[in-house]
Structure formats: structure tokens, C-alpha cells
Design a protein around this motif. Sequence first.
Motif, PDB file in Angstrom:
ATOM      1  N   ALA A  94       0.823  -1.210   0.000  1.00 22.49           N
ATOM      2  CA  ALA A  94       0.000   0.000   0.000  1.00 22.49           C
ATOM      3  C   ALA A  94       0.855   1.258   0.000  1.00 22.49           C
ATOM      4  CB  ALA A  94      -0.929  -0.009   1.215  1.00 22.49           C
ATOM      5  N   ARG A  95       1.966   1.260   0.718  1.00 26.33           N
ATOM      6  CA  ARG A  95       2.936   2.355   0.731  1.00 26.33           C
ATOM      7  C   ARG A  95       4.327   1.731   0.786  1.00 26.33           C
ATOM      8  NH1 ARG A  95       0.284   6.841   3.304  1.00 26.33           N
ATOM      9  NH2 ARG A  95      -1.688   7.074   2.175  1.00 26.33           N
ATOM     10  N   PRO A  96       5.320   2.334   0.126  1.00 30.70           N
ATOM     11  CA  PRO A  96       6.662   1.715   0.108  1.00 30.70           C
ATOM     12  C   PRO A  96       7.235   1.444   1.493  1.00 30.70           C
ATOM     13  CG  PRO A  96       6.518   3.474  -1.531  1.00 30.70           C
ATOM     14  CD  PRO A  96       5.235   3.530  -0.735  1.00 30.70           C
ATOM     15  N   TRP A  97       6.901   2.266   2.495  1.00 27.01           N
ATOM     16  CA  TRP A  97       7.510   2.068   3.809  1.00 27.01           C
ATOM     17  C   TRP A  97       7.041   0.797   4.503  1.00 27.01           C
ATOM     18  CZ3 TRP A  97       3.977   1.984   7.757  1.00 27.01           C
ATOM     19  CH2 TRP A  97       2.782   2.700   7.597  1.00 27.01           C
ATOM     20  N   LEU A  98       5.948   0.200   4.010  1.00 19.85           N
ATOM     21  CA  LEU A  98       5.510  -1.073   4.585  1.00 19.85           C
ATOM     22  C   LEU A  98       6.507  -2.201   4.319  1.00 19.85           C
ATOM     23  CD1 LEU A  98       1.672  -1.000   3.831  1.00 19.85           C
ATOM     24  CD2 LEU A  98       2.757  -0.889   6.071  1.00 19.85           C
TER      25      LEU A  98
ATOM     26  N   ILE B 185      -0.151   2.514  11.272  1.00 25.83           N
ATOM     27  CA  ILE B 185      -1.060   2.399  10.130  1.00 25.83           C
ATOM     28  C   ILE B 185      -2.342   3.177  10.393  1.00 25.83           C
ATOM     29  CG2 ILE B 185      -2.476   0.756   8.809  1.00 25.83           C
ATOM     30  CD1 ILE B 185      -0.218  -1.263   9.202  1.00 25.83           C
TER      31      ILE B 185
ATOM     32  N   LYS C 181      -1.345   6.945   9.875  1.00 28.01           N
ATOM     33  CA  LYS C 181      -0.802   7.423   8.604  1.00 28.01           C
ATOM     34  C   LYS C 181      -1.723   7.187   7.412  1.00 28.01           C
ATOM     35  CE  LYS C 181       3.628   7.350   7.738  1.00 28.01           C
ATOM     36  NZ  LYS C 181       4.051   8.733   8.023  1.00 28.01           N
ATOM     37  N   PHE C 182      -2.816   6.455   7.634  1.00 39.96           N
ATOM     38  CA  PHE C 182      -3.775   6.218   6.554  1.00 39.96           C
ATOM     39  C   PHE C 182      -5.125   6.826   6.920  1.00 39.96           C
ATOM     40  CE2 PHE C 182      -0.632   2.965   5.723  1.00 39.96           C
ATOM     41  CZ  PHE C 182      -0.568   2.911   4.336  1.00 39.96           C
TER      42      PHE C 182
ATOM     43  N   GLU D 114      -8.718   4.346   3.630  1.00 40.96           N
ATOM     44  CA  GLU D 114      -7.546   3.573   3.214  1.00 40.96           C
ATOM     45  C   GLU D 114      -7.168   2.474   4.195  1.00 40.96           C
ATOM     46  OE1 GLU D 114      -4.577   6.524   0.880  1.00 40.96           O
ATOM     47  OE2 GLU D 114      -4.923   7.026   2.990  1.00 40.96           O
TER      48      GLU D 114
ATOM     49  N   ALA E 111      -4.872  -0.965   3.876  1.00 43.89           N
ATOM     50  CA  ALA E 111      -3.530  -0.813   4.443  1.00 43.89           C
ATOM     51  C   ALA E 111      -3.210  -1.950   5.404  1.00 43.89           C
ATOM     52  CB  ALA E 111      -3.410   0.532   5.151  1.00 43.89           C
TER      53      ALA E 111
ATOM     54  N   SER F 296      -2.558  -5.054   3.407  1.00 44.11           N
ATOM     55  CA  SER F 296      -1.217  -5.015   2.838  1.00 44.11           C
ATOM     56  C   SER F 296      -0.171  -5.311   3.915  1.00 44.11           C
ATOM     57  CB  SER F 296      -0.965  -3.637   2.216  1.00 44.11           C
ATOM     58  OG  SER F 296       0.343  -3.546   1.695  1.00 44.11           O
TER      59      SER F 296
ATOM     60  N   ILE G 178      10.275   5.751   7.348  1.00 46.66           N
ATOM     61  CA  ILE G 178       9.070   6.087   8.114  1.00 46.66           C
ATOM     62  C   ILE G 178       9.268   7.406   8.851  1.00 46.66           C
ATOM     63  CG2 ILE G 178       7.535   5.355   9.981  1.00 46.66           C
ATOM     64  CD1 ILE G 178       8.112   2.479   9.239  1.00 46.66           C
TER      65      ILE G 178
END
Length: 467
Positions: free
Chosen positions: A17-21, A130, A133-134, A138, A142, A145, A193
Motif C-alpha cells: 500500500a505504501r513503500p515504507w511497509l 497504520i 498514517k492512513f 484507506e 492498508a 497489505s 518512516i
Amino acid sequence: MGGPFTTVSTWPRRLVARPWLLAFVPINAATAGFGVVLPLLILGPLHGSWADVALAALGFNIALIAASFVWGRLADRYRQRRVFLLLNYGGFAVLYLLLAHLPYLPLLITVYALIGLLAPAGTSASNLLILEKFSESERPRAYASFQEMSIVGSVLGLLLGYFWTLSSDTLLALLTVLAGLAALSAIAVGLLITEPQRRFTVLQVARHPESLLSRSRALIGFRVPVPFFPVRPRLGPRAIPRFFAWARREIRHELPLIFGAGFLFNFASNLFNISYTPYLYSIGLGSSSIFLVNVSNSLGQGAVFPASGRLSERMGPDRLVRRATYLRSLGYLAVGMLTLVAIISWEAVGINFLLFGILGVAVALYTTASSLILFRGVQGRSAGQLLGLNSALGGLAAVLGAVVAGTLSVWGSYRLVFLVATGMLLLSLPVWAAATAAFQKRRDDPNPPRPPVPTPPPEARGAAKIG
């Protein structure tokens, strides 16, 4: 079953969902690999026994229970998510390295308890991260993911262990590699992050079924899913009488039955999982074969978990949780029956690969369905305190599972362990059925009793609204 709390998103729109995951992949690889390395170290190079494996699990679970509530309070008071993650992952790296260079059984048991003390710091921080930040829309995707990153990391960690021990049986060197993976996650957290602008409390996580599911699927230690939810229940010398008084007041509600069924499931799972690797070792399987069998469990979870939300919506979580429990009990029984026959090594690997994969499928379905049922049951009530109570019961089940495994390692047999675990799961089936009946009766009651309005804990007063 209908109702507003019977669906959950387990299928991400995209894998990341986001690259930092991606920062969570290496740490899950490290913890999954360590979950297999630990008992193999005890049984092999350190010349320990099945009882020593159970003792290590006991120390870990006791530390995990105590630390879960402490880290939850700290997460509310000091809202630096990155710091908590860095402490958790960096601490794991240091402890893994310590064991790699000082292999000593008493030290290993002590270090594993320290890992239990650190583990909840990352669980609390990652879930809150999570949430913060979402956006509201979302978050379901998230969390889905995030779970995929957990499963992918676990599979990669176990495959690493398989290929490593296939060419070399040096488990201590593998510990150094796992320490490097934990450190890699710590570095990724530091680089990728940033601290979120919004701030929520642990108590507010109780309003999101995806977050509850995420906590219930935490793959730590022996990968036994116990929903540690660090909101402190009312403890003290009268805690047990208060619990039974609450259960009598709630006799028309399904929650006491849900807690009871979950307790039986967690007890059976801990009893089985603590004993399973020593059993595989006892029948002559090598380290690489044991890693391979464990890969099947993670693959089973990874294959089924993304569809478990839709399946739960289609079948109803009440029916699905019973089907999953029944499937898992059959898997336990089949493993127990294997102890009656003599099979050669490659056959044992193939059969256990299949059976442990089935157990992975069952636990993925069970965790999704039971989380939805639990989330539905706490709506309109003191969700944080009730989930804290459920976590305390899960912790008690984990401790008792380790105690019984240790006892049976001296006075019993693997066959008896697997049969007891099977019996506990089968015993939970009528409890789940009774919980469903209680929910249906409560839903259809035109004049349901109003639950007492609880006084919110101090940290929840004045908290920001969700959304």
C-alpha cells in the motif's frame, strides 16, 4: 450472519500500500526463522530436551503477557512510533547476535524471555502507525497489505532457513543472518518512516476490525496467534471473582462463550506448536526438513488469508470459525495417528508438509472469523477493557500450554500431547455453537438488556475522534 460488523478487508488493492511497509518484511523473516532456530538449537547443539523447549516458551509467554500491558501504556503516553519500532527491531538484532556468539542453554532461555519483553513494542507501534498514517477509507486495505508483508516475510525467512541448513547445519551462523535482517528492518524504519501527524491511543484501535485481526495474526516466537491487546484489565486479588461475577451478569451475552472458546483454541495451539518441532526432531528429521515443513504452514496461511474476509462474509463468521476449528482438530488428530506408525524420513517430511500446511489454512480462516465475532461482540461495550480481558485469557492459555507441554514431556508422550490438543479443539466447538445461539437470541430480542455504561480509563478521556 448479517449485521454491520461481519466484514473485514483481507485482500489488498495492491500488495504494498505504501513503500515504507516493506520495512516490515525483513523483521518478519527474522522472527519466523528464529521461531524454528530456537527449538533446533535447544535440541541439537545445546543438547537440551523437549522440556527445555517448553521452559523457554513458558518464560517467553510470561514476559510477553507482562510487557503487553506496559508497552500499551507507554505507546499512549509517548507517541513516538519510530522509536518503539527501532527499539524492538534493534533489540532483536542485538539479542540474536548475543545468542550466536554465546550459545549457552540458560542464557538462551533468558534471552528468549527478553525477546518476549520487547516483542509487544513493535506490535503496538506498527498497528498505531497504520491507523495514524492512513485515512479512514484507506485503512482496511492498508492493514491487509501489512498482513501480506508479514506473510511474505515469514515465508522468506523460513525458505532462508531451509536453504541455509540444506548446505550447512550451522544454526549459530544463521542466527547472525537473522540478526542482520532485524537490523535491516530497523534501518528501513529510520529511513522510510516519518512520525505521523495524527495521534491515536491503543484504546481507539479497538474500533477497527482490521487492526484487531492484525494483532491476532502477530507471528512471534513459535507463531502461535494470541490476540495480545495491551489495554490493562482490572487485575488484583479479586480479579478472578470479578471475572465470574461479570460472566454471570453477561449470561445472556455471547462474550463469555467467545472468551471460553478462544481460550481452548489458544491452549490447544500452544500445546501443539511447542511440542511439534521436538516431535519432528525425535523422528529423525534434519534441520532443513523441519524448516521445509514450517514453510508449508506459512504458505497455507498466505494462500488462504487474502480470501478469508470474503469467505467469512459469504459463509458467516460463526459457521467459518467452527469449520476452521474442526479442520484444525482433524490435522492434530492426523499428526497424533502418525506416532502409531513407523515411516521413513522422506515420507515423514511429505506427510507433515501436507498436514502442517492444512493447519496453516485452518488458522488463517479461524483468526479472521474469530476476530470478526469478537469485534461484533464488544460493540457498544467497554471494548478496550474487554479486549484486554480476552488478551489476559489468551496469555493464560499460552502459559498453561507451555506448562502442560513441559509436564507431558516428562510424564507423557507426543501422542498424548496431540490427542489432548485435539480434544481441547473439539471441546471448543459446542462453545462456539452456544455463542452463536446467544448472539442470535440477543439480536432477535425486542427488549435486550442494556449493558452497564463503563467509566472510561483516564487515558481515553478527551481522546481524538476516529476518522
